[in-house]
Motif scaffolding. Structure first.
Motif, mmCIF file in Angstrom:
data_model
loop_
_atom_site.group_PDB
_atom_site.id
_atom_site.type_symbol
_atom_site.label_atom_id
_atom_site.label_comp_id
_atom_site.label_asym_id
_atom_site.label_seq_id
_atom_site.Cartn_x
_atom_site.Cartn_y
_atom_site.Cartn_z
ATOM 1 N N GLY A 55 -13.354 -19.977 -45.529
ATOM 2 C CA GLY A 55 -13.685 -21.290 -45.768
ATOM 3 C C GLY A 55 -14.969 -20.743 -45.345
ATOM 4 O O GLY A 55 -16.207 -21.464 -45.379
ATOM 5 N N LEU A 56 -14.732 -20.539 -43.732
ATOM 6 C CA LEU A 56 -16.249 -20.233 -43.097
ATOM 7 C C LEU A 56 -16.895 -19.023 -44.029
ATOM 8 O O LEU A 56 -18.723 -19.652 -44.046
ATOM 9 C CB LEU A 56 -15.685 -19.797 -42.064
ATOM 10 N N ILE A 57 -16.742 -18.248 -44.098
ATOM 11 C CA ILE A 57 -17.748 -17.621 -45.247
ATOM 12 C C ILE A 57 -18.186 -17.696 -46.265
ATOM 13 O O ILE A 57 -19.174 -17.689 -46.820
ATOM 14 C CB ILE A 57 -16.507 -15.835 -45.302
ATOM 15 N N TRP A 58 -17.384 -18.464 -47.271
ATOM 16 C CA TRP A 58 -17.830 -19.291 -48.575
ATOM 17 C C TRP A 58 -19.068 -20.305 -48.108
ATOM 18 O O TRP A 58 -20.231 -20.757 -48.910
ATOM 19 C CB TRP A 58 -16.853 -20.661 -48.731
ATOM 20 N N TYR A 59 -19.247 -21.009 -47.164
ATOM 21 C CA TYR A 59 -19.687 -21.738 -46.671
ATOM 22 C C TYR A 59 -21.066 -21.514 -45.895
ATOM 23 O O TYR A 59 -22.699 -21.775 -46.343
ATOM 24 C CB TYR A 59 -19.121 -23.195 -45.051
ATOM 25 N N ILE A 60 -20.844 -20.059 -45.105
ATOM 26 C CA ILE A 60 -21.653 -19.609 -44.543
ATOM 27 C C ILE A 60 -22.909 -19.356 -45.858
ATOM 28 O O ILE A 60 -24.135 -18.566 -45.854
ATOM 29 C CB ILE A 60 -21.675 -18.336 -43.885
ATOM 30 N N TRP A 61 -21.859 -18.422 -46.849
ATOM 31 C CA TRP A 61 -22.343 -18.238 -47.881
ATOM 32 C C TRP A 61 -23.112 -19.249 -49.000
ATOM 33 O O TRP A 61 -24.339 -18.957 -49.830
ATOM 34 C CB TRP A 61 -21.608 -16.980 -49.283
ATOM 35 N N LYS A 62 -22.621 -20.299 -49.322
ATOM 36 C CA LYS A 62 -23.367 -20.948 -49.816
ATOM 37 C C LYS A 62 -24.806 -21.432 -48.834
ATOM 38 O O LYS A 62 -25.794 -21.751 -50.177
ATOM 39 C CB LYS A 62 -22.520 -22.082 -49.346
ATOM 40 N N LYS A 63 -24.842 -21.792 -47.449
ATOM 41 C CA LYS A 63 -26.018 -22.195 -47.225
ATOM 42 C C LYS A 63 -27.417 -20.953 -47.309
ATOM 43 O O LYS A 63 -28.140 -20.899 -47.181
ATOM 44 C CB LYS A 63 -25.507 -22.320 -45.829
ATOM 45 N N ALA A 89 -18.969 -14.020 -34.565
ATOM 46 C CA ALA A 89 -18.902 -14.757 -34.056
ATOM 47 C C ALA A 89 -18.082 -16.177 -34.091
ATOM 48 O O ALA A 89 -16.579 -16.628 -34.184
ATOM 49 C CB ALA A 89 -19.449 -14.763 -32.536
ATOM 50 N N THR A 90 -18.766 -16.964 -35.675
ATOM 51 C CA THR A 90 -18.837 -18.194 -35.982
ATOM 52 C C THR A 90 -16.955 -18.078 -36.480
ATOM 53 O O THR A 90 -16.616 -18.780 -37.041
ATOM 54 C CB THR A 90 -20.155 -18.488 -37.236
ATOM 55 N N ILE A 91 -17.645 -16.359 -37.193
ATOM 56 C CA ILE A 91 -16.071 -16.735 -37.839
ATOM 57 C C ILE A 91 -14.443 -16.455 -37.358
ATOM 58 O O ILE A 91 -13.365 -16.938 -37.678
ATOM 59 C CB ILE A 91 -15.934 -15.270 -39.163
ATOM 60 N N PHE A 92 -14.855 -15.224 -36.057
ATOM 61 C CA PHE A 92 -13.744 -15.649 -35.091
ATOM 62 C C PHE A 92 -12.974 -16.966 -34.089
ATOM 63 O O PHE A 92 -12.355 -16.607 -33.373
ATOM 64 C CB PHE A 92 -14.010 -14.100 -34.511
ATOM 65 N N ILE A 93 -14.260 -17.468 -34.361
ATOM 66 C CA ILE A 93 -13.994 -18.641 -33.059
ATOM 67 C C ILE A 93 -12.978 -19.585 -33.647
ATOM 68 O O ILE A 93 -12.190 -19.704 -32.417
ATOM 69 C CB ILE A 93 -15.126 -19.710 -32.900
ATOM 70 N N PRO A 94 -12.699 -19.932 -34.751
ATOM 71 C CA PRO A 94 -11.106 -20.380 -35.566
ATOM 72 C C PRO A 94 -9.773 -19.565 -35.206
ATOM 73 O O PRO A 94 -8.991 -20.577 -35.215
ATOM 74 C CB PRO A 94 -11.074 -21.121 -36.672
#
Length: 358
Positions: free
Chosen positions: A346-354, A298-303
Motif C-alpha cells: 500500500g505504501l509503495i503504491w501510494y508513493i508511486w502514485k505521488k 524508511a517509510t516502507i519499513f516503519i509500519p
C-alpha cells in the motif's frame, strides 16, 4: 642636465634588486640588444657598453634598446645618465613590483606594463619603457618575450614602423604585450569549457578544486589586465609632445583591446562562478536523491517495524483473554506476514502514485 646624479643612488640600491636565480645569487649581467632603424636603414646588434648606445643614437633616427636582467648596477646607471632618465623612474624600472602605470617627464615618458610568460603559464613579468625623442628603452626581468613580431616588422620594414618615430615603436611593443593575452584567454576558455562538460556530466566532489583554480587564474588575469586600461586612458587623455597626433588612434586601438580583454575575463569569471553554483547544486541534488531513496525505504519499513514490535510484546495470555489473542490463532503468523506485505504494498503504491519514485 639639472637632474640629480643617477649612479650613486642606484648603486646603493643594487643589493635590493630582484634575484633572478633559484639559488638566491645576484642577478645576471644585463643583456643589451639594440636595434637602430630609419626609413632606409636598419642595424641590429648586441651592445657591450654605453659607447655603442651613444654611437647608434647619433646614427639612426630611432633606436630600440632592449635590456634583459639588471645585474650590473653601474652599467644601468650609466645608461640612465646618458639618456638623462629620471632617477626615480629608473629605480622603478629595476624594482620589479610595480603596478602598470605611466609617468610623464619633460623629455621622456616612463611606462610600466605586465607581460605574460612566454612559456604558456599565466605568470607575468614587468616590462618598463622609457620613451624619448628618437629612442625607446625597455627593461625586462628575464629573457623571452612577445616582441619577436615587432622585431620582424622592423627588419622587413613592414608597415610604418620605421618611419613613424619612437612613440609608434612604443605603441607596437605595448600592443604586442596586450595581444599576447588573447591566446592565453583562449586557452583558459578551452579549460573552462572542459570544466563545464565535466561538472554537468559528472558532478563529483573532486570538481570543486579545478573550479577554484580556474577562478584564481581569472582573478590573476584581471589584476594584470585592469591597470593597463588606465595607462592607455592617460596616454590618450593627456597631451604630450612625444606622442604625435597621428599615432593617437593606434593607442585608442590598444585601449579598445584592453577593454575587450576585460569583457572576456569578466564573462569567464561569471561562467566560473556559475559553474561553482551548478556544481554545488548538482552535489546537493545528488545528495537529495540519496536521501529520498533512504526516506522511502524508511517509510516502507516503519509500519513493518510497528507490526513486528506489536507482536513482539510479551504479555501473558494466561492472565487475560485480552493479552494478544492473535498469538493463539491457528493462522496468526501468516496473518502477520500478510499484514506486513499489504502495508508495504500500500505504501509503495501510494508513493508511486505521488510520483516520488519516478
Amino acid at each position: 642636465s639639472d637632474q640629480p646624479d643617477v649612479p650613486d643612488p642606484l648603486l646603493d640600491q643594487a643589493a635590493n634588486w630582484p634575484k633572478n636565480s633559484d639559488d638566491g645569487q645576484s642577478a645576471a649581467k644585463p643583456s643589451i640588444r639594440v636595434i637602430g632603424f630609419g626609413p632606409n636603414e636598419f642595424v641590429e646588434r648586441q651592445a657591450v657598453d654605453v659607447a655603442d648606445l651613444v654611437e647608434m643614437r647619433h646614427t639612426f633616427p630611432t633606436i630600440w634598446i632592449d635590456i634583459v636582467q639588471f645585474g650590473d648596477a653601474k652599467l644601468i646607471s650609466e645608461i640612465g645618465e646618458v639618456f638623462e632618465l629620471h632617477r626615480l623612474a629608473l629605480e622603478d624600472a629595476v624594482n620589479t613590483h610595480q603596478r602598470p602605470k605611466v609617468e610623464e617627464y619633460d623629455d621622456h615618458l616612463f611606462l610600466v606594463a605586465l607581460m605574460l610568460d612566454t612559456g604558456g603559464s599565466l605568470e607575468t613579468e614587468q616590462v618598463a619603457f622609457f620613451v624619448g625623442s628618437g629612442y625607446v628603452i625597455t627593461f625586462q626581468e628575464r629573457s623571452g618575450d612577445c616582441f619577436e613580431n615587432v622585431r620582424s616588422r622592423i627588419r622587413k620594414a613592414t608597415g610604418r614602423i620605421r618611419t613613424a618615430g619612437s612613440d609608434y615603436t612604443a605603441y607596437a611593443l605595448l600592443d604586442a604585450i596586450i595581444d599576447s593575452y588573447f591566446p592565453a584567454l583562449e586557452r583558459v576558455g578551452d579549460e573552462l569549457e572542459a570544466l563545464e562538460n565535466r561538472v554537468i556530466g559528472s558532478p563529483e566532489p573532486g570538481n570543486i578544486s579545478p573550479l577554484h583554480n580556474m577562478k584564481r587564474k581569472l582573478q590573476l588575469l584581471r589584476r594584470a589586465i585592469w591597470p593597463h586600461r588606465e595607462v592607455f586612458n592617460r596616454l590618450l587623455r593627456d597631451e604630450h609632445p612625444l606622442i604625435a597626433s597621428e599615432n593617437r588612434p593606434f593607442l585608442r586601438d590598444c585601449y579598445d583591446h584592453v577593454a575587450q580583454l576585460m569583457d572576456i575575463v569578466e564573462t569567464y569569471r561569471e561562467m566560473a562562478s556559475g559553474l561553482v553554483d551548478v556544481h554545488l547544486s548538482s552535489i546537493s541534488m545528488k545528495l537529495n536523491e540519496v536521501m529520498k531513496v533512504l526516506t522511502i525505504e524508511a517509510t516502507i519499513f516503519i509500519p513493518l517495524s510497528f507490526i513486528a514490535s506489536v507482536y513482539g510484546m510479551n504479555f501473558d495470555r494466561d492472565r487475560s483473554p485480552w493479552n494478544m489473542p492473535e498469538l493463539g490463532w491457528y493462522l496468526g503468523y501468516p496473518f502477520a506476514l500478510i499484514l506486513m506485505c499489504a502495508a508495504a504494498a500500500g505504501l509503495i503504491w501510494y508513493i508511486w502514485k505521488k510520483g516520488w519514485l519516478r
